[in-house]
Write an enzyme that holds these catalytic residues in place. Structure first.
Site, PDB file in Angstrom:
ATOM      1  N   ASN A  61       1.016   2.008  14.841  1.00 19.59           N
ATOM      2  CA  ASN A  61       0.226   0.953  14.185  1.00 19.59           C
ATOM      3  C   ASN A  61       0.430   0.861  12.679  1.00 19.59           C
ATOM      4  OD1 ASN A  61      -1.181   3.328  13.760  1.00 19.59           O
ATOM      5  ND2 ASN A  61      -3.191   2.400  13.976  1.00 19.59           N
ATOM      6  N   ARG A  66       0.847  -1.210   0.000  1.00 22.05           N
ATOM      7  CA  ARG A  66       0.000   0.000   0.000  1.00 22.05           C
ATOM      8  C   ARG A  66       0.882   1.260   0.000  1.00 22.05           C
ATOM      9  NH1 ARG A  66      -4.461   1.021   4.799  1.00 22.05           N
ATOM     10  NH2 ARG A  66      -5.283   3.014   4.075  1.00 22.05           N
ATOM     11  N   GLU A  86      -4.441  13.783  12.794  1.00 21.09           N
ATOM     12  CA  GLU A  86      -5.336  12.633  12.638  1.00 21.09           C
ATOM     13  C   GLU A  86      -5.256  11.856  13.934  1.00 21.09           C
ATOM     14  OE1 GLU A  86      -7.446  12.345  10.354  1.00 21.09           O
ATOM     15  OE2 GLU A  86      -6.664  13.599   8.746  1.00 21.09           O
ATOM     16  N   ARG A  89      -9.847   3.773   6.259  1.00 19.34           N
ATOM     17  CA  ARG A  89      -9.238   4.987   5.698  1.00 19.34           C
ATOM     18  C   ARG A  89      -9.248   4.976   4.172  1.00 19.34           C
ATOM     19  NH1 ARG A  89      -3.152   5.718   5.621  1.00 19.34           N
ATOM     20  NH2 ARG A  89      -3.271   3.811   6.842  1.00 19.34           N
ATOM     21  N   CYS A  98      -7.168   3.279  14.146  1.00 16.65           N
ATOM     22  CA  CYS A  98      -8.019   4.420  14.492  1.00 16.65           C
ATOM     23  C   CYS A  98      -9.415   4.206  13.933  1.00 16.65           C
ATOM     24  CB  CYS A  98      -7.421   5.710  13.955  1.00 16.65           C
ATOM     25  SG  CYS A  98      -7.189   5.698  12.180  1.00 16.65           S
ATOM     26  N   THR A  99      -9.502   3.558  12.766  1.00 18.11           N
ATOM     27  CA  THR A  99     -10.783   3.376  12.085  1.00 18.11           C
ATOM     28  C   THR A  99     -11.482   2.071  12.466  1.00 18.11           C
ATOM     29  OG1 THR A  99      -9.462   2.487  10.305  1.00 18.11           O
ATOM     30  CG2 THR A  99     -10.275   4.723   9.986  1.00 18.11           C
TER      31      THR A  99
HETATM   32  P1  NAP Z   1       0.749   8.341  20.480  1.00 21.49           P
HETATM   33  O1  NAP Z   1       1.162   7.744  21.755  1.00 21.49           O
HETATM   34  O2  NAP Z   1      -0.022   9.600  20.505  1.00 21.49           O
HETATM   35  O3  NAP Z   1       2.092   8.527  19.623  1.00 21.49           O
HETATM   36  C1  NAP Z   1       2.061   9.012  18.305  1.00 21.49           C
HETATM   37  C2  NAP Z   1       3.400   9.645  17.973  1.00 21.49           C
HETATM   38  O4  NAP Z   1       3.570  10.826  18.757  1.00 21.49           O
HETATM   39  C3  NAP Z   1       4.603   8.763  18.302  1.00 21.49           C
HETATM   40  O5  NAP Z   1       5.574   8.956  17.316  1.00 21.49           O
HETATM   41  C4  NAP Z   1       5.064   9.330  19.643  1.00 21.49           C
HETATM   42  O6  NAP Z   1       6.418   9.073  19.920  1.00 21.49           O
HETATM   43  C5  NAP Z   1       4.844  10.799  19.389  1.00 21.49           C
HETATM   44  N1  NAP Z   1       4.786  11.649  20.583  1.00 21.49           N
HETATM   45  C6  NAP Z   1       4.500  11.304  21.852  1.00 21.49           C
HETATM   46  N2  NAP Z   1       4.564  12.413  22.653  1.00 21.49           N
HETATM   47  C7  NAP Z   1       4.901  13.452  21.859  1.00 21.49           C
HETATM   48  C8  NAP Z   1       5.122  14.846  22.076  1.00 21.49           C
HETATM   49  N3  NAP Z   1       5.024  15.409  23.276  1.00 21.49           N
HETATM   50  N4  NAP Z   1       5.451  15.613  21.032  1.00 21.49           N
HETATM   51  C9  NAP Z   1       5.582  15.078  19.802  1.00 21.49           C
HETATM   52  N5  NAP Z   1       5.395  13.768  19.518  1.00 21.49           N
HETATM   53  C10 NAP Z   1       5.043  12.967  20.535  1.00 21.49           C
HETATM   54  O7  NAP Z   1      -0.130   7.316  19.612  1.00 21.49           O
HETATM   55  P2  NAP Z   1       0.148   5.784  19.309  1.00 21.49           P
HETATM   56  O8  NAP Z   1      -0.025   5.024  20.575  1.00 21.49           O
HETATM   57  O9  NAP Z   1       1.404   5.622  18.527  1.00 21.49           O
HETATM   58  O10 NAP Z   1      -1.059   5.446  18.307  1.00 21.49           O
HETATM   59  C11 NAP Z   1      -2.323   5.091  18.773  1.00 21.49           C
HETATM   60  C12 NAP Z   1      -3.282   6.254  18.721  1.00 21.49           C
HETATM   61  O11 NAP Z   1      -3.190   6.889  17.466  1.00 21.49           O
HETATM   62  C13 NAP Z   1      -4.729   5.844  18.845  1.00 21.49           C
HETATM   63  O12 NAP Z   1      -5.419   6.775  19.632  1.00 21.49           O
HETATM   64  C14 NAP Z   1      -5.240   5.897  17.411  1.00 21.49           C
HETATM   65  O13 NAP Z   1      -6.627   6.075  17.291  1.00 21.49           O
HETATM   66  C15 NAP Z   1      -4.471   7.033  16.882  1.00 21.49           C
HETATM   67  N6  NAP Z   1      -4.338   6.927  15.423  1.00 21.49           N
HETATM   68  C16 NAP Z   1      -5.086   7.750  14.655  1.00 21.49           C
HETATM   69  C17 NAP Z   1      -5.027   7.664  13.274  1.00 21.49           C
HETATM   70  C18 NAP Z   1      -5.857   8.560  12.387  1.00 21.49           C
HETATM   71  O14 NAP Z   1      -5.531   8.643  11.199  1.00 21.49           O
HETATM   72  N7  NAP Z   1      -6.890   9.222  12.879  1.00 21.49           N
HETATM   73  C19 NAP Z   1      -4.175   6.739  12.681  1.00 21.49           C
HETATM   74  C20 NAP Z   1      -3.412   5.906  13.512  1.00 21.49           C
HETATM   75  C21 NAP Z   1      -3.498   6.019  14.881  1.00 21.49           C
HETATM   76  P3  NAP Z   1       6.823   7.876  20.924  1.00 21.49           P
HETATM   77  O15 NAP Z   1       6.426   6.622  20.227  1.00 21.49           O
HETATM   78  O16 NAP Z   1       8.274   8.051  21.054  1.00 21.49           O
HETATM   79  O17 NAP Z   1       6.063   8.095  22.185  1.00 21.49           O
HETATM   80  O1  G3H Z   2      -5.078   3.611  12.441  1.00 21.25           O
HETATM   81  C1  G3H Z   2      -5.430   4.465  11.650  1.00 21.25           C
HETATM   82  C2  G3H Z   2      -5.287   4.285  10.208  1.00 21.25           C
HETATM   83  O2  G3H Z   2      -5.406   5.521   9.544  1.00 21.25           O
HETATM   84  C3  G3H Z   2      -6.335   3.305   9.743  1.00 21.25           C
HETATM   85  O3  G3H Z   2      -6.115   2.940   8.437  1.00 21.25           O
HETATM   86  O4  G3H Z   2      -8.410   2.049   8.005  1.00 21.25           O
HETATM   87  O5  G3H Z   2      -6.549   1.577   6.432  1.00 21.25           O
HETATM   88  O6  G3H Z   2      -6.585   0.516   8.701  1.00 21.25           O
HETATM   89  P1  G3H Z   2      -6.972   1.713   7.874  1.00 21.25           P
END
Ligand code: NAP
Ligand code: G3H
Length: 487
Positions: A163, A112, A259, A446, A293-294
């Site tokens: 993820n 992808r 996002e 997504r 996330c989705t």
């Molecule tokens: P996360 O803990 O928020 O971490 C995301 C990124 O932010 C990582 O690279 C993290 O680095 C970094 N980070 C942490 N603290 C920071 C700060 N103070 N300043 C700048 N960067 C910082 O999220 P995750 O656990 O990786 O992912 C899971 C979450 O992401 C879920 O809530 C999911 O729904 C959301 N998500 C949303 C989408 C979307 O498109 N809407 C897509 C994927 C995931 P470290 O790893 O070093 O802590």
């Molecule tokens: O985790 C968040 C991603 O944007 C979801 O992508 O719906 O293709 O798994 P996906």
């Protein structure tokens, strides 16, 4: 080709000025596999001074890159796509062990990503400016013409989540580069090694030195420094709502694309095709163990068809393979103990408050069996919080308006699904849901990646998607020609 990424003792480096370099601090972070605890490697814990140098270095060839013809920029992306495809197995194997993603999904993430690169190059080549006549607006003159082109913003800070460390890095890097920007990538700590493989593919494809640099290190330590750095001109973040809100509080006068998390609802009407609905819901809720996330994160089903739906869900959930991602299990160990403990808390809370456990709630370390609850009520945390794990609550409803009201009561607004055969119901519900996207008769997801992808409320700010991302990371530049009349 990936040998330069690390030293013999698995110490991974950062890309700086086109070369792979170790941190002077000598500080590294061990990355262990969530699958079996084995050591995958160490990443650099970069110091603020090194992050500073990496950001400054993105400026070295920025003007040259911004002035590089778009078709030439596109060629780099096409080459990177070819490199990824050639090395898909290797990169997928890294993903499997680093983030516990099943092999099939890991391969699909790499493929992808290659598709994303090619499509972004295609779309980037097609973007054009415009000329706007001045006589269209009252009081204007036909002797005034605004000549509008799109220009880069400068250095884009791309921050990706665990993820999709490869795909959600490229979804920022590729459109930024096509727009003529330089990029500083801060990958997730768990997932950094996979992301560095992507970066090497981009580097090998022929990016000028410094146009893509990386900073590794814990977000909690280095994050605030890079987010507030004056050399950053745009922040493109995917991750949790908590960190996203924190970044948006810190970033002053720097445009953001966020996002964030979600609590996507699947609304199931009386006339839904229950077999296809159950297929969609199970795949939507449980792929990558719900760490998307989705993911479908709650079902709002009409009471009259709830029992029939549950039968179908149960059959399909029982068929999910639980175990090792190397064996292509559907449900694999969650990313870490903290994540598994959090999901368990939500499960325990639902049980304590009287939800009906239909199946699941078995745990071995970070491996949680797929869990389904019926009769979840609004006083339960599972009704509102994002588990990011393999647990799915069913809330029974009596009308479409009740479903809409509960769906909209969430702090999140990423996506929702509506399952119905009735086009009027589909539109009635879709028009009232406060989300970025409504899927009719399909799981929340997504892709395809050229569709607009966005969250409202606590799910984000700004719009991703190939064309939208390029637009977000460029700005219009207007030159107004004033034609002088000579008598
Ligand atoms: P996360 O803990 O928020 O971490 C995301 C990124 O932010 C990582 O690279 C993290 O680095 C970094 N980070 C942490 N603290 C920071 C700060 N103070 N300043 C700048 N960067 C910082 O999220 P995750 O656990 O990786 O992912 C899971 C979450 O992401 C879920 O809530 C999911 O729904 C959301 N998500 C949303 C989408 C979307 O498109 N809407 C897509 C994927 C995931 P470290 O790893 O070093 O802590
Ligand atoms: O985790 C968040 C991603 O944007 C979801 O992508 O719906 O293709 O798994 P996906």
């Amino acid at each position: 080709m990936f040998s330069q990424l690390h030293c013999a003792n698995k110490i991974f480096r950062n890309l700086y000025n086109g070369e792979w370099a170790e941190s002077n601090s000598g500080q590294t972070i061990p990355i262990h596999s969530p699958v079996d605890g084995s050591l995958i490697g160490h990443i650099q814990a970069m110091t603020k001074e090194e992050a500073d140098r990496a950001i400054q270095n993105t400026k070295t060839n920025l003007t040259e890159w911004a002035n590089t013809p778009i078709y030439k920029r596109a060629e780099v992306l096409y080459r990177a796509a070819d490199i990824l495809v050639k090395n898909a197995e290797t990169i997928a194997d890294v993903l499997v062990m680093e983030i516990s993603k099943d092999k099939k999904s890991a391969l699909s993430e790499v493929e992808r990503t290659a598709d994303f690169l090619r499509y972004t190059a295609d779309v980037g080549k097609g973007l054009e400016g415009e000329a706007i006549g001045g006589g269209n607006f009252p009081g204007g003159s036909k002797d005034k013409i605004s000549y509008v082109t799109r220009v880069p913003l400068g250095t884009v800070l791309a921050i990706s989540p665990f993820n999709y460390p490869v795909n959600l890095s490229v979804s920022k890097i590729a459109p930024a580069l096509m727009g003529g920007n330089a990029v500083l990538l801060k990958p997730p700590t768990q997932g950094a090694i996979s992301a560095l493989y992507l970066v090497q593919a981009m580097n090998e494809a022929g990016l000028p030195a410094g146009i893509l640099n990386t900073v590794t290190g814990k977000g909690s330590e280095i994050g605030d420094y890079i987010v507030t750095h004056p050399g950053i001109n745009f922040i493109n973040f995917t991750g949790s709502t908590g960190v996203g809100k924190h970044i948006s509080n810190l970033a002053r006068m720097v445009p953001l694309l966020l996002e964030l998390g979600g609590k996507d609802a699947a609304i199931v009407m009386e006339d839904a095709d229950l077999d296809s609905t159950a297929d969609n819901i199970v795949s939507g809720a449980f792929s990558y163990s719900g760490q998307r996330c989705t993911a479908v994160k709650r079902i709002l089903v009409m009471d009259s068809v709830a029992d029939e739906l549950i039968k179908r869900l149960t059959d399909r959930i029982q068929a999910l393979k639980v175990g090792d991602p190397r064996d292509n299990a559907h449900i694999t160990p969650l990313i870490d103990k903290k994540a598994a403990d959090f999901v368990q808390e939500l499960i325990d809370d639902a049980i304590n408050k009287g939800a009906t456990l239909v199946m699941g709630n078995h745990r071995e370390g970070n491996l949680l069996s797929p869990t389904l609850f019926d009769n979840v009520t609004e006083d339960m945390r599972l009704a509102w919080e994002e588990p990011f794990g393999p647990v799915l609550p069913i809330i029974r409803v009596k009308s479409r308006d009740e479903a809409i009201a509960i769906a909209n009561r969430s702090e999140y607004g990423l996506q929702s699904s509506v399952f119905t055969q009735n086009i009027n119901d589909a539109f009635y519900i879709a028009n009232r849901l406060e989300v970025g996207t409504v899927q009719v008769n399909n799981k929340t997801e997504r892709g395809p990646d050229h569709f607009p992808f966005l969250g409202v409320k606590a799910s984000g700010m700004g719009t991703q998607g190939v064309k939208y991302s390029i637009e977000a990371m460029t700005r219009p530049k207007a030159v107004v020609i004033n034609i002088e009349e000579h008598s």
